[in-house]
Each structure stands twice: as structure tokens, then as C-alpha cells.
Write a protein that holds these residues in place. Structure first.
Motif, mmCIF file in Angstrom:
data_model
loop_
_atom_site.group_PDB
_atom_site.id
_atom_site.type_symbol
_atom_site.label_atom_id
_atom_site.label_comp_id
_atom_site.label_asym_id
_atom_site.label_seq_id
_atom_site.Cartn_x
_atom_site.Cartn_y
_atom_site.Cartn_z
ATOM 1 N N VAL A 46 0.836 -1.129 0.006
ATOM 2 C CA VAL A 46 0.194 -0.006 0.047
ATOM 3 C C VAL A 46 0.709 1.000 -0.064
ATOM 4 O O VAL A 46 1.914 1.364 0.663
ATOM 5 C CB VAL A 46 -0.817 0.019 1.215
ATOM 6 N N LYS A 47 0.507 2.095 -1.010
ATOM 7 C CA LYS A 47 1.339 3.402 -0.844
ATOM 8 C C LYS A 47 1.174 4.167 0.409
ATOM 9 O O LYS A 47 0.092 4.181 0.727
ATOM 10 C CB LYS A 47 1.066 4.148 -2.187
ATOM 11 N N ILE A 48 2.324 4.943 0.696
ATOM 12 C CA ILE A 48 2.053 5.626 2.237
ATOM 13 C C ILE A 48 0.965 6.546 2.075
ATOM 14 O O ILE A 48 0.471 7.138 3.144
ATOM 15 C CB ILE A 48 3.522 6.302 2.223
ATOM 16 N N GLU A 49 0.904 7.102 0.917
ATOM 17 C CA GLU A 49 -0.166 8.062 0.667
ATOM 18 C C GLU A 49 -1.596 7.651 0.861
ATOM 19 O O GLU A 49 -2.263 8.384 1.732
ATOM 20 C CB GLU A 49 -0.222 8.996 -0.582
ATOM 21 N N ALA A 50 -1.728 6.565 0.325
ATOM 22 C CA ALA A 50 -3.104 5.865 0.549
ATOM 23 C C ALA A 50 -3.416 5.600 1.978
ATOM 24 O O ALA A 50 -4.332 5.790 2.856
ATOM 25 C CB ALA A 50 -3.336 4.495 -0.214
ATOM 26 N N LEU A 51 -2.197 5.141 2.910
ATOM 27 C CA LEU A 51 -2.177 4.437 3.969
ATOM 28 C C LEU A 51 -2.366 5.784 5.150
ATOM 29 O O LEU A 51 -3.460 5.450 5.988
ATOM 30 C CB LEU A 51 -0.913 3.710 4.409
ATOM 31 N N THR A 52 -2.075 6.847 4.695
ATOM 32 C CA THR A 52 -2.322 7.887 5.624
ATOM 33 C C THR A 52 -3.576 8.486 5.534
ATOM 34 O O THR A 52 -4.204 8.747 6.603
ATOM 35 C CB THR A 52 -1.201 9.254 5.050
ATOM 36 N N GLY A 53 -4.162 8.319 4.417
ATOM 37 C CA GLY A 53 -5.586 8.646 4.107
ATOM 38 C C GLY A 53 -6.366 7.757 4.856
ATOM 39 O O GLY A 53 -7.370 8.098 5.555
ATOM 40 N N LEU A 54 -6.113 6.568 4.725
ATOM 41 C CA LEU A 54 -6.814 5.465 5.581
ATOM 42 C C LEU A 54 -6.982 5.539 7.004
ATOM 43 O O LEU A 54 -7.809 5.565 7.822
ATOM 44 C CB LEU A 54 -6.636 4.101 5.240
ATOM 45 N N ALA A 55 -5.784 6.114 7.494
ATOM 46 C CA ALA A 55 -5.499 6.267 8.986
ATOM 47 C C ALA A 55 -6.456 7.554 9.464
ATOM 48 O O ALA A 55 -6.918 7.289 10.608
ATOM 49 C CB ALA A 55 -3.854 6.628 9.285
ATOM 50 N N ASP A 56 -6.328 8.721 8.536
ATOM 51 C CA ASP A 56 -7.124 9.731 9.051
ATOM 52 C C ASP A 56 -8.356 9.335 8.954
ATOM 53 O O ASP A 56 -9.408 9.815 9.788
ATOM 54 C CB ASP A 56 -6.967 10.941 8.108
ATOM 55 N N LEU A 57 -8.957 8.624 7.842
ATOM 56 C CA LEU A 57 -10.625 8.261 7.926
ATOM 57 C C LEU A 57 -10.839 7.322 9.047
ATOM 58 O O LEU A 57 -12.078 7.624 9.589
ATOM 59 C CB LEU A 57 -10.841 7.752 6.520
ATOM 60 N N LEU A 58 -10.160 6.398 9.367
ATOM 61 C CA LEU A 58 -10.485 5.520 10.569
ATOM 62 C C LEU A 58 -10.189 6.053 11.894
ATOM 63 O O LEU A 58 -10.519 5.311 12.716
ATOM 64 C CB LEU A 58 -9.841 4.230 10.187
ATOM 65 N N ASN A 59 -9.582 7.438 11.898
ATOM 66 C CA ASN A 59 -9.200 7.946 13.139
ATOM 67 C C ASN A 59 -8.393 7.100 13.999
ATOM 68 O O ASN A 59 -8.280 7.060 15.136
ATOM 69 C CB ASN A 59 -10.719 8.168 13.972
ATOM 70 N N VAL A 60 -7.280 6.557 13.280
ATOM 71 C CA VAL A 60 -6.318 5.831 13.899
ATOM 72 C C VAL A 60 -4.855 6.152 13.523
ATOM 73 O O VAL A 60 -4.837 7.009 12.576
ATOM 74 C CB VAL A 60 -6.617 4.356 13.640
ATOM 75 N N SER A 61 -3.843 6.285 14.453
ATOM 76 C CA SER A 61 -2.506 6.763 14.187
ATOM 77 C C SER A 61 -1.983 6.090 12.886
ATOM 78 O O SER A 61 -2.039 4.450 13.026
ATOM 79 C CB SER A 61 -1.637 7.053 15.370
ATOM 80 N N LEU A 62 -0.844 6.643 12.464
ATOM 81 C CA LEU A 62 -0.263 5.904 11.208
ATOM 82 C C LEU A 62 0.630 4.775 11.929
ATOM 83 O O LEU A 62 0.755 3.918 11.358
ATOM 84 C CB LEU A 62 0.520 6.784 10.503
ATOM 85 N N ALA A 63 1.054 5.335 12.856
ATOM 86 C CA ALA A 63 1.921 4.334 13.886
ATOM 87 C C ALA A 63 1.237 3.053 14.361
ATOM 88 O O ALA A 63 2.015 2.011 14.239
ATOM 89 C CB ALA A 63 2.612 5.004 15.017
ATOM 90 N N THR A 64 0.058 3.237 14.685
ATOM 91 C CA THR A 64 -0.729 1.880 14.978
ATOM 92 C C THR A 64 -0.824 1.033 13.895
ATOM 93 O O THR A 64 -0.744 -0.039 14.063
ATOM 94 C CB THR A 64 -2.175 2.256 16.023
ATOM 95 N N LEU A 65 -1.177 1.667 12.744
ATOM 96 C CA LEU A 65 -1.488 0.968 11.679
ATOM 97 C C LEU A 65 -0.243 -0.183 11.052
ATOM 98 O O LEU A 65 -0.111 -1.019 10.814
ATOM 99 C CB LEU A 65 -2.003 1.478 10.256
ATOM 100 N N LEU A 66 0.939 0.751 11.356
ATOM 101 C CA LEU A 66 2.173 0.172 10.783
ATOM 102 C C LEU A 66 2.662 -0.817 12.016
ATOM 103 O O LEU A 66 3.720 -1.696 11.443
ATOM 104 C CB LEU A 66 3.105 1.423 10.736
#
Length: 301
Positions: A46-66
């Protein structure tokens, strides 16, 4: 640090389920295809831009997703989905989770669980309709967890609290403050049957299941340790099933940090040394049953 896309995908799915959004809605809101969402959840790059957008939408930190820090989980749906994922690969599960361990509970308990969870939601609760819909998803996830456990049979070490068992026997399986007397008797009878189920489980000594009964005070917060080879994961949760259930409020955490795992393993080791086991534990539970029966003015059959 190597990027583990499959693990990122699992977390993405769990947080999406917790958000209540479908893959179609997620895709529409961040401007990607539904197919891309499913690919990401399966662990494709997954591209980092898409992952950042998903994190914002799901109200979760990027660090948590990673997965580079502690996962903070405010949704019971997300939390139980993450447990399902961890259990699907674990070789051993150590459980300290209230009077009843879900994976080892009886079929009778499973059948009553949906009603119990729904009645735990107050009439005036914020977003009540959303919470009731969440319970439907939780029950589906729980059924899948049970199926996975029965198919794989990982080793389970379950620590139980005698204090919690007594409270369960006295109050029964209730999800609300006031229950009509006739109904309360049925709830207590169901709780009694569940304790007998665990007595039978302890006495049968099934391969791969170890149960320890603690007669002293235990931590109020439940936790589990999942072992997969040399890898270990710790989950800490305020969410409860069965006795005084809570699937509405709290923040669970999941972490792979060695310090947190070592500290909790130390607690497990101490509790296991102090625990009653085997015939001694079963006899102690029978004594609790008899004592509560006398309180209630009857003898159990």
C-alpha cells in the motif's frame, strides 16, 4: 525496520470493521477503488499516501497501523477482530479475562451471549442504534473465533478468579442493573451451569488446556498473551463478555514490546504458582457452589 504488509492489512480490516464502514464507503471517501481496499486488507503493498488517508479516515494513528508502537483500540468490534486474527496463528494463548474464558466457555454461554450484550446497552445510551449494530458484528466475530479455536486447538492457559466466580454465581449473567426475580433465578441457574462446565473441564484434564484458580485478588483489567513461535503479543482490555459485560466504553491496547510482555509474563508466573489446579481447583469451585446455594436458600442438583 521491515514493513510487514500482511500485519498492516489485518489492522486495516479490524479498524475498518470497528468504524462501521464498508469497503465501498472507505474506497469512495479516500478516492480509491473497492478492490484496492480489499487488496490492502489482504496484505498487498500500500502506498504511504493511501495509508495516511486510511489512517485519517479510520481515526487511528499511522504508527498504530504500521505496528511500530502500541495499538490503541477504542472499539470492541476492532478489538475482538484483532483477537480473532492473533488467535488464528497463535500456538499458545494465556488468558486472564474475568470469570469466564470465552474460548473455553460452553455452547449454552455462546447461545445466550447476544441477548446479554444487547441488554447491557442502556436505553438512553449515545449512539444506541450503532452500538446494537456493533453487537451483531461482535457476535459474528466471536463465533468465528470459536470455530478457529476448535479447528486449531492451540494450547490455552486460563487463570480464573474465585472472587469473580462468587460474584457471577450471586448475580447471574445479567447485563442490566435490575432483573425481574423469576428471570434472575434463570440467570443464576445459567451461571451455575457454566461454573459446573468449568469444573468438568478441569477434572477431565483435556490435552492442551491448563486452568488455574486464584483465591486471592486479581487485576481488574483483563489481558492475554499470544505466542507464535518466538513471537509474542500482549493484549490488555477493558471489554468484558458474560458477567457484567462491557462492549461500549474503554480503550484496549495491543503491543509486541518486550518490556510489557516480560512484566505481564512475570504476573502470570506468580499467579500460576499461587493457583489451585486440577482436583484441588475443582473441589474449591464445588465448595463455592455449595456456599452460594446455601445463601440462595436451596441446594443445587
Amino acid at each position: 525496520m521491515s514493513v510487514q504488509y500482511e500485519e498492516i492489512g489485518k489492522r486495516l480490516r479490524a479498524f475498518r470493521l470497528g468504524s462501521g464502514m464498508s469497503a465501498e464507503e472507505v474506497a469512495r471517501r479516500i478516492g480509491i477503488s473497492r478492490t484496492a481496499v480489499y487488496r490492502f486488507e489482504k496484505g498487498e503493498v500500500v502506498k504511504i499516501e493511501a495509508l495516511t488517508g486510511l489512517a485519517d479516515l479510520l481515526n487511528v494513528s499511522l504508527a498504530t497501523l504500521l505496528g511500530v508502537e502500541i495499538e490503541y483500540i477504542p472499539s470492541a468490534v476492532t478489538y475482538f477482530e484483532r483477537l480473532r486474527q492473533l488467535e488464528a496463528e497463535a500456538n499458545q494463548i494465556i488468558v486472564l479475562a474475568g470469570p469466564i474464558s470465552f474460548l473455553l466457555a460452553s455452547d449454552d454461554f455462546h447461545e445466550a451471549l447476544e441477548r446479554l450484550l444487547k441488554e447491557s446497552v442502556p436505553e438512553g445510551a449515545d449512539h444506541r442504534d450503532r452500538t446494537l449494530a456493533d453487537i451483531d458484528r461482535i457476535v459474528e466475530i466471536l463465533h468465528e473465533r470459536k470455530r478457529n479455536y476448535l479447528a486449531r486447538r492451540p494450547t490455552v492457559v486460563n487463570l480464573m478468579s474465585a472472587h469473580d466466580i462468587v460474584r457471577l454465581l450471586r448475580s447471574g449473567f445479567v447485563g442490566q442493573p435490575f432483573v425481574p426475580p423469576d428471570d434472575l433465578e434463570e440467570r443464576r441457574a445459567r451461571a451455575r451451569r457454566e461454573v459446573i462446565h468449568f469444573i468438568d473441564l478441569i477434572e477431565s484434564e483435556p490435552i492442551g488446556i491448563q486452568v488455574g484458580l486464584i483465591t486471592g485478588t486479581l487485576p481488574h483489567t483483563s489481558f492475554q498473551i499470544f505466542r507464535k513461535g518466538d513471537s509474542k503479543t500482549l493484549s490488555i482490555s477493558p471489554f468484558r463478555l458474560g458477567e457484567q459485560p462491557n462492549i461500549r466504553l474503554g480503550v484496549a491496547t495491543i503491543t509486541n514490546t518486550s518490556e510489557a510482555i516480560l512484566l505481564h509474563e512475570g504476573i502470570v508466573d506468580q499467579m500460576w504458582r499461587e493457583a489451585l489446579k486440577g482436583r484441588e481447583a475443582a473441589n474449591y469451585l464445588r465448595g463455592l457452589l455449595e456456599a452460594v446455594d446455601r445463601e440462595n436458600g436451596h441446594l443445587g442438583g
